[in-house]
Design a protein around this motif. Structure first.
Motif, PDB file in Angstrom:
ATOM      1  N   THR A  45     -35.132 -15.120 -14.507  1.00 41.73           N
ATOM      2  CA  THR A  45     -33.913 -14.343 -14.360  1.00 41.73           C
ATOM      3  C   THR A  45     -33.260 -14.655 -13.019  1.00 41.73           C
ATOM      4  O   THR A  45     -33.956 -15.015 -12.068  1.00 41.73           O
ATOM      5  N   PRO A  46     -31.929 -14.544 -12.917  1.00 37.05           N
ATOM      6  CA  PRO A  46     -31.286 -14.670 -11.607  1.00 37.05           C
ATOM      7  C   PRO A  46     -31.813 -13.605 -10.641  1.00 37.05           C
ATOM      8  O   PRO A  46     -32.231 -12.525 -11.056  1.00 37.05           O
ATOM      9  N   PHE A  47     -31.759 -13.905  -9.357  1.00 37.39           N
ATOM     10  CA  PHE A  47     -32.390 -13.019  -8.383  1.00 37.39           C
ATOM     11  C   PHE A  47     -31.704 -11.654  -8.318  1.00 37.39           C
ATOM     12  O   PHE A  47     -32.365 -10.635  -8.134  1.00 37.39           O
ATOM     13  N   ASP A  48     -30.389 -11.613  -8.481  1.00 35.23           N
ATOM     14  CA  ASP A  48     -29.711 -10.323  -8.421  1.00 35.23           C
ATOM     15  C   ASP A  48     -30.143  -9.426  -9.583  1.00 35.23           C
ATOM     16  O   ASP A  48     -30.285  -8.207  -9.421  1.00 35.23           O
ATOM     17  N   VAL A  49     -30.399 -10.022 -10.752  1.00 38.46           N
ATOM     18  CA  VAL A  49     -30.880  -9.236 -11.892  1.00 38.46           C
ATOM     19  C   VAL A  49     -32.301  -8.751 -11.630  1.00 38.46           C
ATOM     20  O   VAL A  49     -32.643  -7.599 -11.928  1.00 38.46           O
ATOM     21  N   LEU A  50     -33.137  -9.607 -11.050  1.00 39.83           N
ATOM     22  CA  LEU A  50     -34.508  -9.200 -10.715  1.00 39.83           C
ATOM     23  C   LEU A  50     -34.503  -7.990  -9.797  1.00 39.83           C
ATOM     24  O   LEU A  50     -35.266  -7.032 -10.006  1.00 39.83           O
ATOM     25  N   LEU A  51     -33.644  -7.984  -8.791  1.00 45.09           N
ATOM     26  CA  LEU A  51     -33.605  -6.857  -7.861  1.00 45.09           C
ATOM     27  C   LEU A  51     -33.218  -5.567  -8.580  1.00 45.09           C
ATOM     28  O   LEU A  51     -33.746  -4.492  -8.271  1.00 45.09           O
ATOM     29  N   GLN A  52     -32.317  -5.661  -9.541  1.00 46.75           N
ATOM     30  CA  GLN A  52     -31.931  -4.460 -10.292  1.00 46.75           C
ATOM     31  C   GLN A  52     -33.093  -3.949 -11.150  1.00 46.75           C
ATOM     32  O   GLN A  52     -33.267  -2.738 -11.317  1.00 46.75           O
ATOM     33  N   ILE A  53     -33.915  -4.876 -11.658  1.00 47.41           N
ATOM     34  CA  ILE A  53     -35.093  -4.473 -12.430  1.00 47.41           C
ATOM     35  C   ILE A  53     -36.119  -3.808 -11.515  1.00 47.41           C
ATOM     36  O   ILE A  53     -36.687  -2.756 -11.840  1.00 47.41           O
ATOM     37  N   LEU A  54     -36.348  -4.399 -10.350  1.00 43.71           N
ATOM     38  CA  LEU A  54     -37.326  -3.840  -9.415  1.00 43.71           C
ATOM     39  C   LEU A  54     -36.896  -2.472  -8.913  1.00 43.71           C
ATOM     40  O   LEU A  54     -37.739  -1.609  -8.634  1.00 43.71           O
ATOM     41  N   ALA A  55     -35.584  -2.260  -8.795  1.00 44.81           N
ATOM     42  CA  ALA A  55     -35.069  -0.954  -8.359  1.00 44.81           C
ATOM     43  C   ALA A  55     -34.983   0.038  -9.506  1.00 44.81           C
ATOM     44  O   ALA A  55     -34.591   1.187  -9.304  1.00 44.81           O
ATOM     45  N   ARG A  56     -35.354  -0.418 -10.698  1.00 41.91           N
ATOM     46  CA  ARG A  56     -35.314   0.418 -11.908  1.00 41.91           C
ATOM     47  C   ARG A  56     -33.901   0.888 -12.236  1.00 41.91           C
ATOM     48  O   ARG A  56     -33.710   1.941 -12.843  1.00 41.91           O
ATOM     49  N   LYS A  57     -32.950   0.099 -11.834  1.00 43.54           N
ATOM     50  CA  LYS A  57     -31.576   0.347 -12.240  1.00 43.54           C
ATOM     51  C   LYS A  57     -31.285  -0.318 -13.585  1.00 43.54           C
ATOM     52  O   LYS A  57     -30.317   0.033 -14.252  1.00 43.54           O
ATOM     53  N   LEU A  58     -32.098  -1.307 -13.939  1.00 44.73           N
ATOM     54  CA  LEU A  58     -31.930  -2.040 -15.189  1.00 44.73           C
ATOM     55  C   LEU A  58     -33.293  -2.125 -15.875  1.00 44.73           C
ATOM     56  O   LEU A  58     -34.186  -2.817 -15.397  1.00 44.73           O
ATOM     57  N   PRO A  59     -33.485  -1.404 -16.983  1.00 46.51           N
ATOM     58  CA  PRO A  59     -34.764  -1.496 -17.700  1.00 46.51           C
ATOM     59  C   PRO A  59     -35.026  -2.925 -18.170  1.00 46.51           C
ATOM     60  O   PRO A  59     -34.108  -3.621 -18.612  1.00 46.51           O
ATOM     61  N   LEU A  60     -36.269  -3.332 -18.085  1.00 49.97           N
ATOM     62  CA  LEU A  60     -36.627  -4.691 -18.483  1.00 49.97           C
ATOM     63  C   LEU A  60     -36.260  -4.956 -19.938  1.00 49.97           C
ATOM     64  O   LEU A  60     -35.747  -6.031 -20.276  1.00 49.97           O
ATOM     65  N   ASP A  61     -36.497  -3.995 -20.813  1.00 50.94           N
ATOM     66  CA  ASP A  61     -36.162  -4.178 -22.229  1.00 50.94           C
ATOM     67  C   ASP A  61     -34.675  -4.454 -22.416  1.00 50.94           C
ATOM     68  O   ASP A  61     -34.283  -5.313 -23.220  1.00 50.94           O
ATOM     69  N   ASP A  62     -33.838  -3.723 -21.677  1.00 57.06           N
ATOM     70  CA  ASP A  62     -32.393  -3.927 -21.790  1.00 57.06           C
ATOM     71  C   ASP A  62     -31.986  -5.297 -21.264  1.00 57.06           C
ATOM     72  O   ASP A  62     -31.101  -5.956 -21.832  1.00 57.06           O
ATOM     73  N   ALA A  63     -32.626  -5.729 -20.173  1.00 56.20           N
ATOM     74  CA  ALA A  63     -32.303  -7.028 -19.600  1.00 56.20           C
ATOM     75  C   ALA A  63     -32.673  -8.152 -20.561  1.00 56.20           C
ATOM     76  O   ALA A  63     -31.944  -9.140 -20.693  1.00 56.20           O
ATOM     77  N   ILE A  64     -33.791  -7.988 -21.256  1.00 56.40           N
ATOM     78  CA  ILE A  64     -34.209  -8.996 -22.238  1.00 56.40           C
ATOM     79  C   ILE A  64     -33.237  -9.014 -23.415  1.00 56.40           C
ATOM     80  O   ILE A  64     -32.795 -10.076 -23.861  1.00 56.40           O
ATOM     81  N   GLU A  65     -32.899  -7.848 -23.900  1.00 55.58           N
ATOM     82  CA  GLU A  65     -32.010  -7.753 -25.067  1.00 55.58           C
ATOM     83  C   GLU A  65     -30.641  -8.342 -24.782  1.00 55.58           C
ATOM     84  O   GLU A  65     -30.017  -8.958 -25.653  1.00 55.58           O
ATOM     85  N   SER A  66     -30.155  -8.172 -23.545  1.00 56.92           N
ATOM     86  CA  SER A  66     -28.830  -8.675 -23.196  1.00 56.92           C
ATOM     87  C   SER A  66     -28.835 -10.167 -22.871  1.00 56.92           C
ATOM     88  O   SER A  66     -27.769 -10.761 -22.663  1.00 56.92           O
ATOM     89  N   GLY A  67     -30.019 -10.776 -22.804  1.00 60.88           N
ATOM     90  CA  GLY A  67     -30.112 -12.197 -22.508  1.00 60.88           C
ATOM     91  C   GLY A  67     -30.105 -12.527 -21.030  1.00 60.88           C
ATOM     92  O   GLY A  67     -30.093 -13.708 -20.654  1.00 60.88           O
ATOM     93  N   ARG A  68     -30.151 -11.507 -20.190  1.00 61.03           N
ATOM     94  CA  ARG A  68     -30.145 -11.760 -18.744  1.00 61.03           C
ATOM     95  C   ARG A  68     -31.532 -12.127 -18.238  1.00 61.03           C
ATOM     96  O   ARG A  68     -31.689 -12.594 -17.108  1.00 61.03           O
ATOM     97  N   VAL A  69     -32.535 -11.906 -19.064  1.00 64.64           N
ATOM     98  CA  VAL A  69     -33.923 -12.203 -18.718  1.00 64.64           C
ATOM     99  C   VAL A  69     -34.574 -12.925 -19.882  1.00 64.64           C
ATOM    100  O   VAL A  69     -34.359 -12.564 -21.044  1.00 64.64           O
ATOM    101  N   ARG A  70     -35.368 -13.938 -19.566  1.00 65.84           N
ATOM    102  CA  ARG A  70     -36.207 -14.595 -20.555  1.00 65.84           C
ATOM    103  C   ARG A  70     -37.659 -14.384 -20.147  1.00 65.84           C
ATOM    104  O   ARG A  70     -37.988 -14.450 -18.953  1.00 65.84           O
ATOM    105  N   ILE A  71     -38.518 -14.119 -21.110  1.00 67.35           N
ATOM    106  CA  ILE A  71     -39.915 -13.879 -20.783  1.00 67.35           C
ATOM    107  C   ILE A  71     -40.823 -14.763 -21.637  1.00 67.35           C
ATOM    108  O   ILE A  71     -40.441 -15.208 -22.717  1.00 67.35           O
ATOM    109  N   GLU A  72     -42.009 -14.973 -21.111  1.00 70.68           N
ATOM    110  CA  GLU A  72     -43.089 -15.618 -21.854  1.00 70.68           C
ATOM    111  C   GLU A  72     -44.343 -14.796 -21.617  1.00 70.68           C
ATOM    112  O   GLU A  72     -44.595 -14.343 -20.496  1.00 70.68           O
TER     113      GLU A  72
END
Length: 223
Positions: A172-199
């Motif tokens: 994920t881009p670093f700005d998105v990661l910071l929002q996840i770490l701050a719990r401003k953006l739930p990980l599930d939502d970030a994955i669903e929106s395509g802003r995060v890819r996971i393995e």
């Protein structure tokens, strides 16, 4: 010594004389990542003139914060590196990064980004007390490619290093990661929106915010 001088018998005033000039803290930021050549410093400090950079480096050498060194063969290149006095600034830099995070967003259109800054930023917000045991790969896209890191939690707190692992990984881009770490953006939502890819294991990746105290700092300010 820099051109600024405060006629005050105060340790903070003395520190401001040495590191308070424009660009000086950012020079120290780069040298915290390791010895660096003049040309590389100039490239990473986008906007500083060679003359000004030379002046800042000379002042820091004179103050005993940095020194000139020569890399061994086959490089034989002159670099600048922090002295023991300069490295003693690391805890203060860590706290300044944490404090500066209050003003990081929204991103500016002309902001540049160096992937190595991820190390310093995550170190500044890493928990120092025991954290959930896990090992997570982090991939941060940037204009030059993808930077890879390893984040580990455990009894000694959170550790971050360069490298890649086979296992649970988040990209994920670093700005998105910071929002996840701050719990401003739930990980599930970030994955669903395509802003995060996971393995790998989503359960393991879900531990990521618990490895950092960015959310705690945010909650304390809003409480």
């Amino acid at each position: 010594m820099s051109g600024t001088r405060y006629t005050q018998f105060c340790a903070l005033a003395r520190a401001a004389e040495i590191i308070g000039e424009r660009w000086t803290l950012l020079i120290i930021r780069e040298l915290l990542l390791g010895p660096t050549r003049f040309g590389d410093l100039a490239a990473r400090l986008d906007g500083v003139s060679p003359a000004l950079l030379t002046g800042r480096l000379n002042a820091l050498v004179e103050s005993g914060v940095i020194r000139r060194a020569t890399l061994p063969a086959p490089f034989n290149a002159q670099v600048y590196e922090l002295t023991e006095t300069g490295r003693a600034l690391q805890p203060a830099i860590r706290e300044l990064i944490r404090w500066g995070g209050r003003f990081l967003f929204p991103m500016r259109q002309d902001d540049t980004f160096q992937p190595d800054w991820v190390l310093l930023a995550l170190d500044a917000i890493a928990r120092r007390e025991p954290t959930p045991a896990c090992r997570i790969g982090l991939r941060v896209p940037h204009p030059g490619g993808v930077a890879v890191f390893i984040i580990e939690g455990g009894a000694e707190g959170t550790r971050i290093a360069k490298g890649e692992i086979e296992g649970p990984t988040i990209e994920t881009p670093f700005d998105v990661l910071l929002q996840i770490l701050a719990r401003k953006l739930p990980l599930d939502d970030a994955i669903e929106s395509g802003r995060v890819r996971i393995e790998g294991s989503l359960r393991t990746l879900g531990k990521l915010p618990h490895l950092f105290d960015l959310a705690t700092a945010r909650d304390a300010r809003s409480g």
